[in-house]
Design an enzyme around this catalytic site. Sequence first.
Site, short mmCIF file in Angstrom:
data_model
loop_
_atom_site.label_atom_id
_atom_site.label_comp_id
_atom_site.label_asym_id
_atom_site.label_seq_id
_atom_site.Cartn_x
_atom_site.Cartn_y
_atom_site.Cartn_z
N LYS A 52 0.83 -1.20 0.00
CA LYS A 52 0.00 0.00 0.00
C LYS A 52 0.87 1.26 0.00
CE LYS A 52 -3.81 -2.28 2.44
NZ LYS A 52 -4.49 -2.51 3.73
N GLN A 96 -4.77 -2.08 9.84
CA GLN A 96 -4.68 -3.40 9.20
C GLN A 96 -5.20 -4.50 10.12
OE1 GLN A 96 -3.76 -3.96 6.04
NE2 GLN A 96 -4.16 -6.14 6.29
N ASP A 119 -11.20 2.08 4.28
CA ASP A 119 -11.42 0.64 4.14
C ASP A 119 -12.90 0.33 3.95
OD1 ASP A 119 -9.26 -1.06 3.96
OD2 ASP A 119 -8.89 -1.12 6.12
#
Length: 293
Positions: A52, A96, A119
């Site tokens: 990312k 994450q 997200d």
Amino acid sequence: MTLLDGKHTSEAIQQEIAHEVEAIKAKGGKVPHLAAVLVGNDGGSVTYVNNKVLACERIGFGSTLIRYEDTVTEEELLNKINELNNNAEVDGFIVQLPLPKHINSEKVIEAIDPKKDVDGFHPTNVGRMVAGLPAYLPATPAGILQLLKRYNIETNGKHCVVIGRSNIVGTPMSILMAKGGYPGNATVTLCHRNTVDLGYHTRQGDIIIVAVGQPGLITAEMVKEGAVVIDVGTTRVPDASRKSGFRLRGDVDFDNVAPKCSYITPVPGGVGPLTIAMLMMNTLKAAKKEVYA
């Protein structure tokens, strides 16, 4: 049979975003900035987050990587989230997953400002998605929609069978495929571990989307001729012939299913590469305030 090339599609999307970032810079606008919070040293998570950050560099985003040991307290993590919520430089951020067991993941997700939840996991964004309002879509379902769209695969009136009901892939995928517009307007069957006679349902699917993490679950006799098969599964299985000692396998028995399909995603190289591209797209939307004015 046509392979749905997620890697090529992802590169195309990221290139489009990069051009838009160049235009923003040329006008003296604010460069989009993505922050990522990584807890612990899980190999898959580390690789994913590093990818990312590299993607941000490629397309011209600003990025910040915040790392903690897996002993970090829930309070300390929530304090960092609050700090990022109030940092005007950061347009969007992710925490994450998975997190260590002593940290409540739901509590962490709900602590993220929905306006920065790139997200797309916050209940507010999920609710807006269900209601058909502007929202950050979860990256994997959004990537699958892009694949269907960019390969001009018809979805209107088709029977879409989704296997797996996770909040990250299966459930949002089933909702999005049933929504009006394109891709969408499909009749959707959502299957899961308690579904009786899974093959009965998959054989009726014009489009099959499977995301359960069970290698080889979908076999040739479970798929009708001409079906479109989207395989989200990526499970590491032992392979002594490889330097790493493993290889990735999808939820579909690819070699035997592919000859029956009109379109199918490979593993790796199918859905996986698109998740990062869609995260970048959500971050761009956050910077432009397209979802939340």
